[in-house]
Design a protein around this motif. Structure first.
Motif, short mmCIF file in Angstrom:
data_model
loop_
_atom_site.label_atom_id
_atom_site.label_comp_id
_atom_site.label_asym_id
_atom_site.label_seq_id
_atom_site.Cartn_x
_atom_site.Cartn_y
_atom_site.Cartn_z
N ASP A 43 -8.63 19.44 -10.68
CA ASP A 43 -8.64 18.73 -11.96
C ASP A 43 -7.50 19.17 -12.87
OD1 ASP A 43 -10.93 17.41 -11.17
OD2 ASP A 43 -12.28 18.89 -12.05
N THR A 44 -6.96 20.34 -12.61
CA THR A 44 -5.89 20.86 -13.47
C THR A 44 -4.52 20.33 -13.09
OG1 THR A 44 -5.71 22.80 -12.02
CG2 THR A 44 -7.15 22.99 -13.95
N TRP A 45 -4.42 19.59 -11.95
CA TRP A 45 -3.12 19.05 -11.54
C TRP A 45 -2.73 17.93 -12.51
CZ3 TRP A 45 0.83 20.67 -9.15
CH2 TRP A 45 1.81 19.80 -8.65
N PRO A 46 -1.58 18.06 -13.19
CA PRO A 46 -1.23 17.10 -14.26
C PRO A 46 -1.11 15.65 -13.79
CG PRO A 46 0.15 19.07 -14.35
CD PRO A 46 -0.60 19.14 -13.06
N TRP A 47 -0.79 15.45 -12.51
CA TRP A 47 -0.55 14.09 -12.04
C TRP A 47 -1.65 13.61 -11.08
CZ3 TRP A 47 3.13 18.02 -12.05
CH2 TRP A 47 4.07 17.94 -13.08
N ALA A 48 -2.84 14.18 -11.21
CA ALA A 48 -3.95 13.77 -10.35
C ALA A 48 -4.33 12.32 -10.61
CB ALA A 48 -5.16 14.69 -10.59
N ASP A 49 -4.41 11.92 -11.87
CA ASP A 49 -4.77 10.53 -12.19
C ASP A 49 -3.70 9.56 -11.70
OD1 ASP A 49 -7.08 11.41 -13.38
OD2 ASP A 49 -6.24 11.44 -15.41
N ALA A 50 -2.43 9.94 -11.84
CA ALA A 50 -1.35 9.07 -11.37
C ALA A 50 -1.40 8.91 -9.85
CB ALA A 50 0.01 9.64 -11.79
N PHE A 51 -1.73 9.99 -9.14
CA PHE A 51 -1.84 9.91 -7.68
C PHE A 51 -2.97 8.98 -7.27
CE2 PHE A 51 -3.85 11.26 -3.74
CZ PHE A 51 -2.78 11.24 -2.86
N LEU A 52 -4.14 9.13 -7.91
CA LEU A 52 -5.29 8.29 -7.56
C LEU A 52 -5.01 6.82 -7.88
CD1 LEU A 52 -8.21 10.55 -8.84
CD2 LEU A 52 -7.52 10.12 -6.47
N LEU A 53 -4.37 6.56 -9.02
CA LEU A 53 -4.04 5.19 -9.38
C LEU A 53 -3.07 4.59 -8.37
CD1 LEU A 53 -4.19 2.86 -11.42
CD2 LEU A 53 -2.30 3.93 -12.67
N CYS A 54 -2.06 5.35 -7.99
CA CYS A 54 -1.09 4.88 -7.00
C CYS A 54 -1.77 4.62 -5.66
CB CYS A 54 0.03 5.91 -6.85
SG CYS A 54 1.33 5.45 -5.70
N TRP A 55 -2.67 5.51 -5.25
CA TRP A 55 -3.40 5.34 -3.99
C TRP A 55 -4.23 4.06 -4.00
CZ3 TRP A 55 -3.58 8.21 0.55
CH2 TRP A 55 -4.61 7.89 1.43
N GLN A 56 -4.94 3.83 -5.09
CA GLN A 56 -5.79 2.64 -5.18
C GLN A 56 -4.97 1.36 -5.15
OE1 GLN A 56 -7.91 3.43 -8.79
NE2 GLN A 56 -9.21 5.01 -7.88
N ARG A 57 -3.78 1.39 -5.71
CA ARG A 57 -2.94 0.20 -5.72
C ARG A 57 -2.29 -0.06 -4.37
NH1 ARG A 57 0.13 1.18 -11.56
NH2 ARG A 57 -1.54 0.30 -12.88
N LEU A 58 -1.94 0.99 -3.66
CA LEU A 58 -1.25 0.83 -2.38
C LEU A 58 -2.21 0.63 -1.22
CD1 LEU A 58 1.60 3.50 -2.64
CD2 LEU A 58 1.72 1.06 -3.13
N ASP A 59 -3.43 1.08 -1.35
CA ASP A 59 -4.38 1.01 -0.23
C ASP A 59 -4.63 -0.41 0.27
OD1 ASP A 59 -6.32 2.41 1.55
OD2 ASP A 59 -7.75 1.14 0.48
N PRO A 60 -4.71 -1.45 -0.60
CA PRO A 60 -4.97 -2.80 -0.09
C PRO A 60 -3.76 -3.47 0.58
CG PRO A 60 -5.68 -2.57 -2.39
CD PRO A 60 -4.79 -1.42 -2.08
N THR A 61 -2.57 -2.86 0.49
CA THR A 61 -1.39 -3.52 1.07
C THR A 61 -1.51 -3.59 2.59
OG1 THR A 61 -0.22 -1.40 1.13
CG2 THR A 61 0.10 -2.79 -0.82
N PRO A 62 -0.92 -4.62 3.22
CA PRO A 62 -1.02 -4.78 4.67
C PRO A 62 -0.38 -3.62 5.42
CG PRO A 62 -0.23 -6.79 3.63
CD PRO A 62 -0.19 -5.73 2.58
N ARG A 63 -0.90 -3.32 6.59
CA ARG A 63 -0.36 -2.28 7.45
C ARG A 63 0.61 -2.85 8.45
NH1 ARG A 63 -4.06 -0.49 3.85
NH2 ARG A 63 -4.77 1.64 4.27
N ILE A 64 1.51 -1.99 8.94
CA ILE A 64 2.40 -2.39 10.03
C ILE A 64 1.63 -2.29 11.33
CG2 ILE A 64 4.51 -1.81 11.29
CD1 ILE A 64 5.63 -0.69 8.74
N ILE A 65 1.62 -3.34 12.09
CA ILE A 65 0.89 -3.37 13.35
C ILE A 65 1.88 -3.15 14.50
CG2 ILE A 65 -0.55 -4.73 14.90
CD1 ILE A 65 -1.58 -6.23 12.48
#
Length: 256
Positions: A234-256
């Motif tokens: 919780d003390t990592w200053p960019w934890a929220d930014a990482f989670l937000l970035c993860w949530q936005r990138l997770d739905p993108t299509p994968r390379i098959i």
């Protein structure tokens, strides 16, 4: 399709309107120093030793579109090399985004040099460029030339991703290294564009900053009952930014 092309094609379906790749494309030649004898390395025009590859970048997104490994003594104004890189760069863009392209090439791309005047080659397929406000003024060309300097930022980012030094004595291996480094730069560019556009301290972050704040995450990955859990302090200053970035990138299509 090449690996570089697969990365581009994957991003196609995720392009927001604000990151449309069509538009300005900038080409530039850079020097890569070789600290030992390597296949193809030669003396450069700056009295160094290494390689002299030209590359092309999409100014709208900051991604690398094409790069050609050449010996250090290759000319800056070799037309065939510029045409080849430009053709490969345009081929990386989705067809729908090739309707309006403006290409800027540094003065080294010309076959004659005039001392004392900054100049560049500018080409476009926009039919009604005269309808663009101010395009009929000489200052319009000056603005294009000054904004072309932003390509230096992409060159610097590419070198931070591995282009600063080619690792092998083999020409073929170093060609693969350049491709891998440019893919890494593209992934960093699209991470910022798609995952961090509203994060003021990360939207335009340099690779070293992005690496320190997001990629080198002080987290613990645990597996329990076939489920993986990522624990972020919780003390990592960019934890929220990482989670937000993860949530936005997770739905993108994968390379098959």
């Amino acid at each position: 399709m090449s690996a570089h092309g697969e990365v581009q094609a994957t991003a196609d379906s995720a392009w927001p309107a604000s990151c449309s790749p069509g538009g300005w494309s900038s080409t530039w030649t850079t020097l890569i120093t070789a600290h030992c004898d390597k296949q193809g390395a030669a003396a450069t025009f700056k009295r160094g030793f290494g390689f002299h590859p030209p590359g092309a970048w999409c100014a709208n997104t900051g991604e690398s579109l094409a790069m050609l490994l050449r010996s250090g003594n290759a000319g800056s104004n070799t037309v065939t090399d510029h045409v080849r890189v430009l053709g490969e760069a345009i081929a990386q863009l989705p067809v729908a985004y090739r309707r309006k392209i403006l290409v800027r090439i540094d003065g080294a791309g010309a076959t004659q040099r005039r001392t004392g005047w900054p100049y560049a080659i500018i080409a476009t397929n926009i039919r009604r460029i005269g309808g663009v406000p101010g395009s009929h003024h000489p200052q319009f060309l000056a603005v294009l030339h000054r904004s072309h300097a932003t390509v230096k930022d992409q060159v610097r980012a590419g070198k931070a991703m591995g282009l600063r030094n080619l690792p092998s004595k083999s020409w073929i291996v170093n060609r693969g290294w350049i491709l891998a480094a440019n893919i890494a730069a593209d992934l960093a560019a699209w991470t910022r564009l798609l995952g961090l556009p509203d994060q003021p301290d990360l939207a335009h972050a340099e690779p070293d900053t992005l690496r320190y704040r997001l990629l080198h995450l002080p987290a613990k990955l645990a597996t329990d009952a076939r489920r993986r859990t990522l624990s972020i302090p919780d003390t990592w200053p960019w934890a929220d930014a990482f989670l937000l970035c993860w949530q936005r990138l997770d739905p993108t299509p994968r390379i098959i």
